[in-house]
Write a protein that holds these residues in place. Structure first.
Motif, PDB file in Angstrom:
ATOM      1  N   GLY A  77       0.798  -1.342   0.073  1.00  0.00           N
ATOM      2  CA  GLY A  77      -0.029   0.052   0.020  1.00  0.00           C
ATOM      3  C   GLY A  77       0.831   1.175  -0.036  1.00  0.00           C
ATOM      4  O   GLY A  77       1.998   1.331  -0.268  1.00  0.00           O
ATOM      5  N   VAL A  79       1.614   5.190   2.090  1.00  0.00           N
ATOM      6  CA  VAL A  79       1.894   5.440   3.422  1.00  0.00           C
ATOM      7  C   VAL A  79       1.387   7.073   3.464  1.00  0.00           C
ATOM      8  O   VAL A  79       1.410   8.082   2.505  1.00  0.00           O
ATOM      9  CB  VAL A  79       3.443   5.883   3.826  1.00  0.00           C
ATOM     10  CG1 VAL A  79       3.499   6.383   5.039  1.00  0.00           C
ATOM     11  CG2 VAL A  79       4.186   4.482   3.878  1.00  0.00           C
ATOM     12  N   LEU A  94      -1.955   2.933   6.038  1.00  0.00           N
ATOM     13  CA  LEU A  94      -1.700   2.422   4.951  1.00  0.00           C
ATOM     14  C   LEU A  94      -2.899   2.270   4.234  1.00  0.00           C
ATOM     15  O   LEU A  94      -3.925   1.778   4.789  1.00  0.00           O
ATOM     16  CB  LEU A  94      -1.140   1.072   5.394  1.00  0.00           C
ATOM     17  CG  LEU A  94      -0.541   0.068   4.072  1.00  0.00           C
ATOM     18  CD1 LEU A  94       0.652   0.866   3.536  1.00  0.00           C
ATOM     19  CD2 LEU A  94      -0.403  -1.341   4.593  1.00  0.00           C
ATOM     20  N   VAL A 115      -1.148   1.843  11.364  1.00  0.00           N
ATOM     21  CA  VAL A 115       0.062   0.939  11.590  1.00  0.00           C
ATOM     22  C   VAL A 115       0.995   1.729  12.530  1.00  0.00           C
ATOM     23  O   VAL A 115       1.352   2.970  12.431  1.00  0.00           O
ATOM     24  CB  VAL A 115       1.010   0.901   9.885  1.00  0.00           C
ATOM     25  CG1 VAL A 115       2.312   0.188  10.415  1.00  0.00           C
ATOM     26  CG2 VAL A 115       0.225   0.110   9.160  1.00  0.00           C
ATOM     27  N   VAL A 132       3.961  -3.846   3.831  1.00  0.00           N
ATOM     28  CA  VAL A 132       4.139  -3.715   5.605  1.00  0.00           C
ATOM     29  C   VAL A 132       3.709  -5.137   6.162  1.00  0.00           C
ATOM     30  O   VAL A 132       2.850  -5.856   5.616  1.00  0.00           O
ATOM     31  CB  VAL A 132       3.339  -2.844   6.154  1.00  0.00           C
ATOM     32  CG1 VAL A 132       3.169  -2.655   7.751  1.00  0.00           C
ATOM     33  CG2 VAL A 132       3.420  -1.332   5.698  1.00  0.00           C
ATOM     34  N   VAL A 157       8.816  -3.095   6.955  1.00  0.00           N
ATOM     35  CA  VAL A 157       8.721  -2.432   5.739  1.00  0.00           C
ATOM     36  C   VAL A 157       9.487  -2.585   4.859  1.00  0.00           C
ATOM     37  O   VAL A 157      10.598  -2.360   4.934  1.00  0.00           O
ATOM     38  CB  VAL A 157       8.393  -1.072   6.193  1.00  0.00           C
ATOM     39  CG1 VAL A 157       7.851  -0.024   4.925  1.00  0.00           C
ATOM     40  CG2 VAL A 157       7.271  -0.746   7.372  1.00  0.00           C
TER      41      VAL A 157
END
Length: 162
Positions: A77, A79, A94, A115, A132, A157
């Motif tokens: 995904g 951030v 995410l 997260v 992640v 990550v």
């Protein structure tokens, strides 16, 4: 001696990630939507012109997949930073596509993961997708930007590789 150092590092990583129970389950955004639930496509509805209604988060009651609770997973995904400094971030959202929650309305809560990562992680560019890895929960979280359906305690990550 070098063998034992590598072994110690590998063993530590395995224990910290829970990998001794098997590798994390690779999931994708559609896996966060319960089977049979018709999801609203917020990305298709978004435009940068028009009324404030365009920026309201849709489907706040979107259900989560309860079977994912407590599982070790990896999810790709983008951030949306929440906490950190110029070097590392320790808390972020995410999201499934670039600009979600910032440039376009937030997706439904079951398409956002809150997260946290102990010690933080450097993020080179918010334009780049990441993966992640951590333990996901079906715990909700609310902030100024969005309501969230999942939380994750990340242990790693990495850049997303096709």
């Amino acid at each position: 001696m070098q063998f034992f150092q590598k072994f110690a590092v590998l063993a530590t990583l395995l224990l910290c990630t829970g990998a001794y129970a098997g590798p994390p389950k690779e999931i994708f955004w559609e896996d966060l939507i319960p089977k049979g639930h018709v999801q609203i496509d917020t990305q298709a509805q978004a435009n940068h012109e028009g009324s404030e209604q365009n920026w309201v988060q849709p489907d706040l009651d979107a259900p989560v997949v309860k079977e994912l609770d407590g599982q070790s997973v990896s999810l790709p995904g983008f951030v949306v930073p929440l906490e950190g400094d110029s070097e590392v971030i320790t808390e972020f959202l995410l999201v499934p596509y670039f600009g979600a929650c910032i440039h376009v309305p937030p997706p439904p809560p079951n398409q956002i993961v809150h997260v946290t990562i102990k010690g933080g992680v450097p993020i080179e560019s918010l334009y780049d997708a990441i993966v992640v890895t951590g333990v996901i929960s079906t715990e909700t979280w609310s902030g100024e930007i969005a309501q969230v359906g999942y939380k994750m305690k990340a242990v790693g990550v990495a850049p997303f590789e096709l």
